[in-house]
Design a protein around this motif. Structure first.
Motif, PDB file in Angstrom:
ATOM      1  N   LYS B  54     -16.530 -13.771 -85.161  1.00 35.11           N
ATOM      2  CA  LYS B  54     -16.175 -15.046 -85.780  1.00 35.11           C
ATOM      3  C   LYS B  54     -14.716 -15.436 -85.540  1.00 35.11           C
ATOM      4  N   LEU B  55     -13.872 -14.436 -85.307  1.00 31.32           N
ATOM      5  CA  LEU B  55     -12.447 -14.745 -85.147  1.00 31.32           C
ATOM      6  C   LEU B  55     -12.145 -15.406 -83.806  1.00 31.32           C
ATOM      7  N   ASN B  56     -12.760 -14.905 -82.742  1.00 32.52           N
ATOM      8  CA  ASN B  56     -12.416 -15.469 -81.433  1.00 32.52           C
ATOM      9  C   ASN B  56     -13.594 -16.171 -80.747  1.00 32.52           C
ATOM     10  N   GLY B  57     -14.748 -16.249 -81.442  1.00 26.64           N
ATOM     11  CA  GLY B  57     -15.898 -16.961 -80.884  1.00 26.64           C
ATOM     12  C   GLY B  57     -16.526 -16.279 -79.688  1.00 26.64           C
ATOM     13  N   LYS B  58     -16.240 -14.992 -79.491  1.00 26.25           N
ATOM     14  CA  LYS B  58     -16.798 -14.281 -78.335  1.00 26.25           C
ATOM     15  C   LYS B  58     -18.045 -13.480 -78.697  1.00 26.25           C
ATOM     16  N   VAL B  59     -18.957 -13.404 -77.737  1.00 27.54           N
ATOM     17  CA  VAL B  59     -20.112 -12.545 -77.917  1.00 27.54           C
ATOM     18  C   VAL B  59     -19.653 -11.103 -77.716  1.00 27.54           C
ATOM     19  N   SER B  60     -19.757 -10.303 -78.763  1.00 22.76           N
ATOM     20  CA  SER B  60     -19.249  -8.931 -78.696  1.00 22.76           C
ATOM     21  C   SER B  60     -20.325  -7.947 -78.265  1.00 22.76           C
ATOM     22  N   TYR B  61     -21.557  -8.130 -78.765  1.00 26.19           N
ATOM     23  CA  TYR B  61     -22.642  -7.216 -78.452  1.00 26.19           C
ATOM     24  C   TYR B  61     -23.928  -7.997 -78.251  1.00 26.19           C
ATOM     25  N   ALA B  62     -24.751  -7.487 -77.362  1.00 26.16           N
ATOM     26  CA  ALA B  62     -26.146  -7.906 -77.329  1.00 26.16           C
ATOM     27  C   ALA B  62     -26.930  -6.772 -77.973  1.00 26.16           C
ATOM     28  N   VAL B  63     -27.843  -7.075 -78.856  1.00 26.20           N
ATOM     29  CA  VAL B  63     -28.636  -6.033 -79.511  1.00 26.20           C
ATOM     30  C   VAL B  63     -30.013  -6.010 -78.860  1.00 26.20           C
ATOM     31  N   MET B  64     -30.311  -4.847 -78.257  1.00 26.21           N
ATOM     32  CA  MET B  64     -31.591  -4.676 -77.577  1.00 26.21           C
ATOM     33  C   MET B  64     -32.547  -3.924 -78.490  1.00 26.21           C
ATOM     34  N   SER B  65     -33.748  -4.415 -78.632  1.00 33.55           N
ATOM     35  CA  SER B  65     -34.750  -3.706 -79.440  1.00 33.55           C
ATOM     36  C   SER B  65     -35.685  -2.945 -78.513  1.00 33.55           C
ATOM     37  N   PHE B  66     -36.168  -1.835 -79.008  1.00 30.60           N
ATOM     38  CA  PHE B  66     -37.063  -1.013 -78.202  1.00 30.60           C
ATOM     39  C   PHE B  66     -38.036  -0.243 -79.091  1.00 30.60           C
ATOM     40  N   GLY B  67     -39.274  -0.199 -78.676  1.00 29.64           N
ATOM     41  CA  GLY B  67     -40.285   0.596 -79.374  1.00 29.64           C
ATOM     42  C   GLY B  67     -40.746  -0.070 -80.649  1.00 29.64           C
ATOM     43  N   GLY B  68     -41.603   0.629 -81.366  1.00 30.10           N
ATOM     44  CA  GLY B  68     -42.100   0.115 -82.637  1.00 30.10           C
ATOM     45  C   GLY B  68     -43.153  -0.962 -82.453  1.00 30.10           C
ATOM     46  N   PHE B  69     -43.684  -1.407 -83.583  1.00 30.06           N
ATOM     47  CA  PHE B  69     -44.730  -2.430 -83.572  1.00 30.06           C
ATOM     48  C   PHE B  69     -44.477  -3.357 -84.746  1.00 30.06           C
ATOM     49  N   LEU B  70     -44.316  -4.621 -84.453  1.00 27.18           N
ATOM     50  CA  LEU B  70     -43.996  -5.613 -85.490  1.00 27.18           C
ATOM     51  C   LEU B  70     -42.788  -5.189 -86.324  1.00 27.18           C
ATOM     52  N   GLY B  71     -41.817  -4.593 -85.659  1.00 23.68           N
ATOM     53  CA  GLY B  71     -40.581  -4.236 -86.353  1.00 23.68           C
ATOM     54  C   GLY B  71     -40.605  -2.856 -86.971  1.00 23.68           C
ATOM     55  N   ILE B  72     -41.793  -2.242 -87.092  1.00 23.20           N
ATOM     56  CA  ILE B  72     -41.872  -0.916 -87.724  1.00 23.20           C
ATOM     57  C   ILE B  72     -41.613   0.159 -86.674  1.00 23.20           C
ATOM     58  N   GLY B  73     -40.621   1.019 -86.939  1.00 23.63           N
ATOM     59  CA  GLY B  73     -40.293   2.083 -86.002  1.00 23.63           C
ATOM     60  C   GLY B  73     -39.411   1.633 -84.856  1.00 23.63           C
ATOM     61  N   GLU B  74     -39.041   0.369 -84.868  1.00 25.15           N
ATOM     62  CA  GLU B  74     -38.228  -0.183 -83.789  1.00 25.15           C
ATOM     63  C   GLU B  74     -36.791   0.336 -83.902  1.00 25.15           C
ATOM     64  N   ARG B  75     -36.174   0.572 -82.730  1.00 29.27           N
ATOM     65  CA  ARG B  75     -34.764   0.967 -82.703  1.00 29.27           C
ATOM     66  C   ARG B  75     -33.965  -0.152 -82.076  1.00 29.27           C
ATOM     67  N   TYR B  76     -32.740  -0.323 -82.553  1.00 32.43           N
ATOM     68  CA  TYR B  76     -31.857  -1.371 -82.048  1.00 32.43           C
ATOM     69  C   TYR B  76     -30.653  -0.745 -81.366  1.00 32.43           C
ATOM     70  N   HIS B  77     -30.460  -1.108 -80.106  1.00 33.65           N
ATOM     71  CA  HIS B  77     -29.336  -0.590 -79.325  1.00 33.65           C
ATOM     72  C   HIS B  77     -28.322  -1.695 -79.087  1.00 33.65           C
ATOM     73  N   PRO B  78     -27.140  -1.596 -79.678  1.00 23.62           N
ATOM     74  CA  PRO B  78     -26.108  -2.567 -79.318  1.00 23.62           C
ATOM     75  C   PRO B  78     -25.523  -2.239 -77.959  1.00 23.62           C
ATOM     76  N   LEU B  79     -25.359  -3.261 -77.142  1.00 21.47           N
ATOM     77  CA  LEU B  79     -24.785  -3.098 -75.800  1.00 21.47           C
ATOM     78  C   LEU B  79     -23.591  -4.031 -75.670  1.00 21.47           C
ATOM     79  N   PRO B  80     -22.532  -3.568 -75.006  1.00 23.25           N
ATOM     80  CA  PRO B  80     -21.445  -4.522 -74.724  1.00 23.25           C
ATOM     81  C   PRO B  80     -22.020  -5.675 -73.890  1.00 23.25           C
ATOM     82  N   TRP B  81     -21.669  -6.884 -74.250  1.00 25.35           N
ATOM     83  CA  TRP B  81     -22.188  -8.069 -73.542  1.00 25.35           C
ATOM     84  C   TRP B  81     -21.982  -7.954 -72.040  1.00 25.35           C
ATOM     85  N   ASP B  82     -20.819  -7.449 -71.659  1.00 28.31           N
ATOM     86  CA  ASP B  82     -20.489  -7.368 -70.238  1.00 28.31           C
ATOM     87  C   ASP B  82     -21.258  -6.266 -69.508  1.00 28.31           C
TER      88      ASP B  82
END
Lengths: 134, 134
Positions: B54-82
């Motif tokens: 919010k301070l500099n308006g930059k995208v800091s991370y993309a959050v990648m989801s993997f696995g699970g079903f309808l959100g259950i058991g899903e893991r979220y991996h933050p990745l540097p945007w670049d």
């Protein structure tokens, strides 16, 4: 406040696990759908999405949608990201523009792609009295 | 390519009028849902959302989801945007990490909020060998 609660509930349902944020970070899908108010506290639209500059990773515009029904007749107003201020009491963003000014503001319809004109973004920033970002 | 076509069709339906972009800009709701592939071309996840500073308006991370079903058991991996590169042939993003490496990568579950730890983001950038953004 009721509207905001409703809005957040909707987003939580559609995007489980996607709302985590610290004080400094905000999730893209939390911004989308957030209501926008003018200085008089009138609801002037909602954030449809926002445009990210691929070269520098910066959010260049927030696109506010207004009017229409299920996308038909809806108008899209690009706003400089910095023209929006989050107001915790309203649970939405404030933008310093009256309803009348908004009618003269740059906007486009669903089937238009204004970004092909390289001057378009410059005009948006000029309308809101902000220095062009690039 | 089939996946990409399908994915775009889905997004168009859900977000009419929201896909306009020039070569340099990309819409937030177009990034969300895009598939992510590793260097071997294996599908390792999809972009769930991304985090904006919010301070500099930059995208800091993309959050990648993997696995699970309808959100259950899903893991979220933050990745540097670049760390993400768009591959037009795949119709998705590439990230330079193998499946095995990804198992050791920073990730969180749906009910976790890792961002409260100020060191978390730093660790994410370190894991992907990129300089911390702030």
């Amino acid at each position: 406040m009721t509207d905001n609660t409703h809005n957040e509930a909707r987003i939580v349902t559609e995007n489980p696990g996607a709302l985590n944020e610290s004080g400094r970070l905000i999730a893209s899908d939390r911004v989308e759908g957030t209501k926008v108010y003018n200085p008089e506290g009138e609801h002037v639209g909602s954030i449809q999405n926002f445009m990210v500059d691929k070269l520098n990773g910066k959010v260049s515009y927030a696109v506010m949608s207004f009017g229409g029904f299920l996308g038909i007749g809806e108008r899209y107003h690009p706003l400089p990201w910095d023209a929006l201020t989050f107001d915790p009491e309203l649970g939405g963003y404030r933008v310093s523009v009256t309803r009348a000014q908004l009618e003269d503001a740059p906007s486009f319809a669903q089937d238009e792609d204004p970004w092909v004109d390289p001057e378009y973004g410059r005009n948006v920033y000029a309308f809101y009295g902000m220095p062009f970002y690039s």
